[in-house]
Write a protein that holds these residues in place. Structure first.
Motif, PDB file in Angstrom:
ATOM      1  N   TYR A 220     -21.782  27.748 -98.347  1.00 15.59           N
ATOM      2  CA  TYR A 220     -21.638  29.105 -97.841  1.00 15.59           C
ATOM      3  C   TYR A 220     -22.391  29.244 -96.310  1.00 15.59           C
ATOM      4  N   GLY A 221     -21.857  28.750 -95.346  1.00 16.00           N
ATOM      5  CA  GLY A 221     -22.450  28.777 -94.285  1.00 16.00           C
ATOM      6  C   GLY A 221     -23.041  29.944 -93.374  1.00 16.00           C
ATOM      7  N   PRO A 222     -22.679  31.174 -93.572  1.00 17.04           N
ATOM      8  CA  PRO A 222     -23.461  32.249 -93.220  1.00 17.04           C
ATOM      9  C   PRO A 222     -24.902  32.501 -93.717  1.00 17.04           C
ATOM     10  N   GLU A 223     -25.048  31.983 -94.669  1.00 13.98           N
ATOM     11  CA  GLU A 223     -26.524  32.096 -95.239  1.00 13.98           C
ATOM     12  C   GLU A 223     -27.418  30.720 -95.363  1.00 13.98           C
ATOM     13  N   LYS A 224     -27.036  29.873 -94.731  1.00 14.15           N
ATOM     14  CA  LYS A 224     -27.640  28.578 -94.668  1.00 14.15           C
ATOM     15  C   LYS A 224     -28.832  28.419 -94.122  1.00 14.15           C
ATOM     16  N   ALA A 225     -29.871  27.865 -94.695  1.00 12.92           N
ATOM     17  CA  ALA A 225     -30.978  27.683 -93.955  1.00 12.92           C
ATOM     18  C   ALA A 225     -30.988  26.361 -93.245  1.00 12.92           C
ATOM     19  N   PRO A 226     -31.770  26.096 -92.295  1.00 15.80           N
ATOM     20  CA  PRO A 226     -31.642  24.780 -91.529  1.00 15.80           C
ATOM     21  C   PRO A 226     -31.351  23.488 -92.217  1.00 15.80           C
ATOM     22  N   ASN A 227     -32.093  23.268 -93.148  1.00 18.63           N
ATOM     23  CA  ASN A 227     -31.822  21.596 -93.812  1.00 18.63           C
ATOM     24  C   ASN A 227     -30.564  21.956 -94.671  1.00 18.63           C
ATOM     25  N   ASP A 228     -30.052  23.101 -95.038  1.00 22.55           N
ATOM     26  CA  ASP A 228     -28.696  22.927 -95.748  1.00 22.55           C
ATOM     27  C   ASP A 228     -27.694  22.533 -95.041  1.00 22.55           C
ATOM     28  N   ASN A 229     -27.724  22.688 -93.662  1.00 24.82           N
ATOM     29  CA  ASN A 229     -26.848  22.155 -92.646  1.00 24.82           C
ATOM     30  C   ASN A 229     -26.781  20.716 -92.517  1.00 24.82           C
ATOM     31  N   TYR A 230     -27.790  20.162 -92.140  1.00 25.32           N
ATOM     32  CA  TYR A 230     -27.918  18.678 -91.946  1.00 25.32           C
ATOM     33  C   TYR A 230     -27.633  17.848 -93.337  1.00 25.32           C
ATOM     34  N   GLN A 231     -28.501  18.444 -94.183  1.00 26.00           N
ATOM     35  CA  GLN A 231     -28.370  17.588 -95.479  1.00 26.00           C
ATOM     36  C   GLN A 231     -27.131  17.871 -96.278  1.00 26.00           C
ATOM     37  N   MET A 232     -26.242  18.567 -95.884  1.00 22.46           N
ATOM     38  CA  MET A 232     -24.848  18.627 -96.527  1.00 22.46           C
ATOM     39  C   MET A 232     -23.909  17.934 -95.439  1.00 22.46           C
ATOM     40  N   LEU A 233     -24.289  16.998 -94.725  1.00 23.87           N
ATOM     41  CA  LEU A 233     -23.545  16.371 -93.599  1.00 23.87           C
ATOM     42  C   LEU A 233     -22.509  15.145 -94.574  1.00 23.87           C
ATOM     43  N   PRO A 234     -23.203  14.787 -95.635  1.00 18.45           N
ATOM     44  CA  PRO A 234     -22.358  13.846 -96.271  1.00 18.45           C
ATOM     45  C   PRO A 234     -21.280  14.570 -96.775  1.00 18.45           C
ATOM     46  N   VAL A 235     -21.009  16.046 -96.928  1.00 17.13           N
ATOM     47  CA  VAL A 235     -19.815  16.452 -97.401  1.00 17.13           C
ATOM     48  C   VAL A 235     -19.121  17.563 -96.520  1.00 17.13           C
ATOM     49  N   ILE A 236     -20.070  18.075 -95.601  1.00 13.92           N
ATOM     50  CA  ILE A 236     -19.327  18.991 -94.586  1.00 13.92           C
ATOM     51  C   ILE A 236     -19.642  18.345 -93.066  1.00 13.92           C
ATOM     52  N   GLU A 237     -18.728  18.175 -92.662  1.00 13.95           N
ATOM     53  CA  GLU A 237     -18.674  17.351 -91.212  1.00 13.95           C
ATOM     54  C   GLU A 237     -18.674  18.400 -90.100  1.00 13.95           C
ATOM     55  N   ARG A 238     -19.160  18.153 -88.938  1.00  9.94           N
ATOM     56  CA  ARG A 238     -19.110  19.037 -87.700  1.00  9.94           C
ATOM     57  C   ARG A 238     -17.609  18.730 -87.004  1.00  9.94           C
ATOM     58  N   LEU A 239     -17.360  19.659 -85.992  1.00 13.28           N
ATOM     59  CA  LEU A 239     -16.374  19.640 -85.063  1.00 13.28           C
ATOM     60  C   LEU A 239     -17.046  18.456 -83.805  1.00 13.28           C
ATOM     61  N   CYS A 240     -18.277  18.552 -83.625  1.00  8.44           N
ATOM     62  CA  CYS A 240     -18.501  17.665 -82.550  1.00  8.44           C
ATOM     63  C   CYS A 240     -20.014  17.207 -83.095  1.00  8.44           C
ATOM     64  N   GLU A 241     -20.495  16.283 -82.505  1.00  8.65           N
ATOM     65  CA  GLU A 241     -21.807  15.703 -82.534  1.00  8.65           C
ATOM     66  C   GLU A 241     -22.479  15.346 -81.166  1.00  8.65           C
ATOM     67  N   TRP A 242     -23.955  14.977 -81.171  1.00  2.00           N
ATOM     68  CA  TRP A 242     -24.407  14.458 -79.958  1.00  2.00           C
ATOM     69  C   TRP A 242     -24.508  13.188 -80.131  1.00  2.00           C
ATOM     70  N   ASP A 243     -24.383  12.531 -78.720  1.00  2.00           N
ATOM     71  CA  ASP A 243     -24.895  10.941 -78.677  1.00  2.00           C
ATOM     72  C   ASP A 243     -26.226  11.093 -78.246  1.00  2.00           C
ATOM     73  N   GLU A 244     -26.579   9.543 -78.188  1.00  2.00           N
ATOM     74  CA  GLU A 244     -28.233   9.315 -78.094  1.00  2.00           C
ATOM     75  C   GLU A 244     -28.619  10.119 -76.513  1.00  2.00           C
ATOM     76  N   LYS A 245     -27.834  10.460 -75.729  1.00  2.00           N
ATOM     77  CA  LYS A 245     -28.118  10.936 -74.412  1.00  2.00           C
ATOM     78  C   LYS A 245     -28.136  12.510 -74.407  1.00  2.00           C
ATOM     79  N   GLY A 246     -27.380  13.108 -75.432  1.00  2.00           N
ATOM     80  CA  GLY A 246     -27.488  14.621 -75.321  1.00  2.00           C
ATOM     81  C   GLY A 246     -25.952  14.852 -75.156  1.00  2.00           C
ATOM     82  N   ASN A 247     -24.999  14.073 -74.939  1.00  2.00           N
ATOM     83  CA  ASN A 247     -23.774  14.473 -74.756  1.00  2.00           C
ATOM     84  C   ASN A 247     -23.006  15.036 -75.961  1.00  2.00           C
TER      85      ASN A 247
END
Length: 545
Positions: free
Chosen positions: A75-102
Motif C-alpha cells: 500500500y504505497g501511500p503509507e510506505k516507509a522508505p525501506n518499504d519501497n526499495y526492499q519491495m523492488l523484487p516485486v513492485i518495479e518502477r516506471l523509471c530508474e537512475w543510471d550511474e550518472k543520475g540520468n
C-alpha cells in the motif's frame, strides 16, 4: 576535555542507518507556461557485459540481512522508505537512475514532454503483466497515479491537471506547469501495483483493500512474495512469467531482520548470510573488508539536525538559537572520532561529492564563544533544556551522545528521545516532531535531493515542522524555472538555494556517512553503488560456491 571524553566514549562504534525515501504531500503552486521544447523520447541504453565480467549463473537463494525489512508490502501511500526499495523484487518502477543520475526507462519505454501544450506523455512497455495475470497498461498507471493524488502522497501532484488514457500503452498527463524534476518525481517514485488485485481483495470495501495491500503485494517484478513474517523475514520466489527473457537469475531472495550490527557482522562471518543491506557501521565495514568481503560503496547519507522552527513557541524559531547550535558543534572532531576517517564533516547542505557543493562555504565553524553570545542575544544567557528525537540505532546513540556533550558546553541540555523505527518514521515522515530530530537523507546523483527532502514540496521531510524562509523557497522555485531542462542547466540556482539554507541556519549539516552493502565475494549486485534506493534484483546472481 570534550574531545578526550568523546574519544573514550566512542572507542567502539556501531552504526545502522536507514535510507529515507518516502512520499510527500504537494502544495499548490502557480506556474506560468514555459517556452515550447520537445525532447526526444528517452529509450533504455543497451548493456552488454564486457569480456572482463563473468557470465551470470542462474539459480540459488540469496540470503540477505538488514537492520530493517518491509512492514508495509503493497500500500504505497503509507510506505516507509525501506518499504519501497526492499519491495523492488516485486513492485518495479516506471523509471530508474543510471550511474550518472540520468532517469532511464523501466516499465516505461519512453516519454515525451511538450512544454507548450504542458503535457507529459508516457509510452509503456508492452507485453508486461502483473503477478495476477492482468495487464500492465495505461489504465493501470492512471489508477496508481490517481491513488497517489487522492491520498495526497504523489510528489508534485499540484502540477497534475488531468490524466488521459490515450491508448492501451500510452498515458498523457496534462499539467499546470513544467519543471525538470517532474520526470523524476512521476517516474522514479512511481511503483505501480495491480488495481484489480487491490479492488478484488476488498470486495468494494476500500479499508479492507488497504489492509490486504499492507500485507500483500502484486506488482510486475521478477519475484513474488512467498512468505512474510513482520520483523522476522520476507521471502521472494522467482516469477517464471517475468517480462525480461531469461531473468531473474536467482531462484529466490530471503531478507531477514537483524537490527544489531554486531549480530549481523557475526552472521556474515559465519557464512549464514550472503549479503548485508545498507551498512554504515564503520568498524564492521573496515573489519569485513580486511577479511575479504566485497563492499559496494555508495554515495553515503547526509546526516543532519532538523528543528521544529516553524513553531513560534519553540526556541528554535529564533534564528540566533539555531546559529548558536551550529557554532557549538565541532563537526570535524566528531566525524573523525565516529567515522575513523570514513565520515566527511559537512558545513553546508551538500557534500563535496554532490554537484551543488559550494567551494569554501562554511558559514558557522566551531566557536563556543560565538554560540554563547548568540544565546545571550536570544534571551537565553544560561541556556535551556530541550529534547532530540533519534532512532534506536547504535549510530544515532553515539552521534547524539557527542552532540549532547558539545551543546552542554554552551548551556543547552539535551535529553535523547530514543524511538523504535515505527515511531521514529511515523514522527519524522508523518505526524511530526518537537524540538530537534537527528536524521539522515539519501544523496541523489541528480541533485534532486534538495527538493525531495527540503524543497517547497518535499517527499520525505514533509511534516511542516521546519521553517523555510521565503528567500529559500523562492530560490528553490527559481531553479525549477521551465527554461531549465536538466540539473546541469539549473545548477547555479541550486547552489543559490543551498547558500540561502546556510544563511538561514535552516538545518544543521553534520557529516556524510559511508553507507554500503557488504556481500560474499561470489555475490554480484548493484545495490548501493548508485544510491540507497536503487537496486535491480533482476540482475543479481551468485557464482557457484
Amino acid at each position: 576535555m570534550i574531545k578526550k571524553l568523546l574519544f573514550i566514549s566512542f572507542a567502539v562504534i556501531l552504526v545502522s542507518m536507514i535510507v529515507f525515501v518516502g512520499c510527500g504531500e504537494p502544495e499548490e503552486t502557480a506556474t506560468s507556461a514555459p517556452p515550447a521544447t520537445t525532447p526526444a523520447a528517452t529509450t533504455p541504453a543497451a548493456t552488454t557485459p564486457t569480456s572482463a565480467e563473468p557470465t551470470p549463473v542462474t539459480g540459488g537463494i540469496l540470503r540477505a540481512i538488514a537492520g530493517a525489512i518491509p512492514k508495509n508490502l503493497g500500500y504505497g501511500p503509507e510506505k516507509a522508505p525501506n518499504d519501497n526499495y526492499q519491495m523492488l523484487p516485486v513492485i518495479e518502477r516506471l523509471c530508474e537512475w543510471d550511474e550518472k543520475g540520468n532517469v532511464i526507462p523501466w516499465l516505461a519505454e519512453s516519454w515525451d514532454v511538450d512544454t507548450t501544450a504542458l503535457t507529459l506523455t508516457w509510452h509503456l512497455r508492452k507485453g508486461v503483466k502483473f503477478h495476477d495475470g492482468t495487464d500492465w497498461n495505461a489504465e493501470a498507471l492512471r489508477w496508481n497515479y490517481q491513488m497517489g493524488i487522492d491520498t495526497k502522497r504523489l510528489a508534485d501532484a499540484a502540477y497534475v491537471k488531468s490524466l488521459e488514457v490515450v491508448d492501451a500503452n500510452t498515458l498523457r498527463m496534462h499539467l499546470t506547469g513544467f519543471n525538470w524534476v517532474l520526470i523524476e518525481n512521476f517516474g522514479l517514485l512511481m511503483q505501480p501495483i495491480s488495481p484489480t488485485a487491490f479492488e478484488k481483495a476488498g470486495g468494494g470495501d476500500i479499508e479492507k483493500s488497504k489492509a490486504w495491500a499492507r500485507l500483500n503485494a502484486v506488482g510486475t517484478g521478477p519475484f513474488t512474495v512467498s512468505e512474510f513474517q513482520r520483523d522476522v523475514v520476507i521471502k521472494f520466489t522467482r516469477n517464471p512469467n517475468y517480462w525480461q527473457p531469461g531473468k531473474p537469475y536467482l531462484d529466490g531472495i530471503e531478507l531477514r531482520y537483524i537490527p544489531d550490527p554486531m549480530v549481523a557482522a557475526a552472521t556474515m562471518e559465519a557464512g549464514e548470510a550472503d549479503m548485508w543491506f545498507d551498512v554504515s557501521a564503520v568498524q564492521n565495514l573496515l573489519d569485513l573488508q580486511k577479511k575479504g568481503f566485497k563492499i559496494n560503496w555508495g554515495p553515503g547519507m547526509f546526516q543532519c539536525m532538523l528543528f521544529d522552527s516553524a513553531n513560534p513557541e519553540s526556541p528554535f524559531a529564533n534564528k540566533k538559537v539555531r546559529e548558536a547550535v551550529e557554532y557549538a558543534i565541532d563537526r570535524p572532531a566528531i566525524a573523525g572520532m565516529l567515522g575513523q576517517g570514513l565520515y566527511e564533516p559537512l558545513h553546508q547542505m551538500a557534500s563535496k561529492t554532490w554537484p551543488g557543493y559550494i567551494e569554501g562555504y562554511d558559514p558557522r565553524p566551531y566557536n563556543v564563544a560565538k554560540a554563547k553570545q548568540l544565546l545571550a542575544e536570544a534571551g537565553l544567557p544560561t541556556g535551556f533544556k530541550t529534547t532530540i528525537l533519534l532512532s534506536d540505532a547504535a549510530a544515532a546513540r553515539d552521534a547524539v551522545a557527542a552532540l549532547q556533550a558539545y551543546l552542554g558546553e554552551v548551556g543547552i541540555t539535551v535529553e535523547p528521545d530514543v524511538a523504535d523505527l515505527g515511531r521514529y518514521f511515523g514522527s519524522v515522515f508523518g505526524t511530526g516532531y518537537k524540538n530537534i530530530v537527528f536524521t539522515a537523507s539519501g544523496i541523489n546523483p541528480s541533485t534532486t535531493d534538495l527538493y525531495t527532502h527540503f524543497g517547497p514540496r518535499p517527499v520525505t521531510f514533509r511534516t511542516g515542522n521546519m521553517y523555510k524562509s521565503p528567500e529559500f523557497l523562492a530560490k528553490c522555485e527559481a531553479a525549477l524555472d521551465p527554461k531549465y531542462m536538466d540539473k546541469n542547466q539549473a545548477l547555479p540556482g541550486i547552489k543559490e538555494a543551498v547558500r540561502q539554507a546556510g544563511e538561514d541556519a535552516m538545518l544543521i549539516p553534520l557529516w556524510r556517512t559511508p553507507n554500503s552493502a557488504i556481500m560474499m565475494p561470489y555475490v554480484h549486485s548493484n545495490y548501493f553503488l548508485i544510491h540507497g534506493i536503487i537496486w535491480t534484483p533482476v540482475d543479481d546472481w551468485m557464482e557457484k560456491h
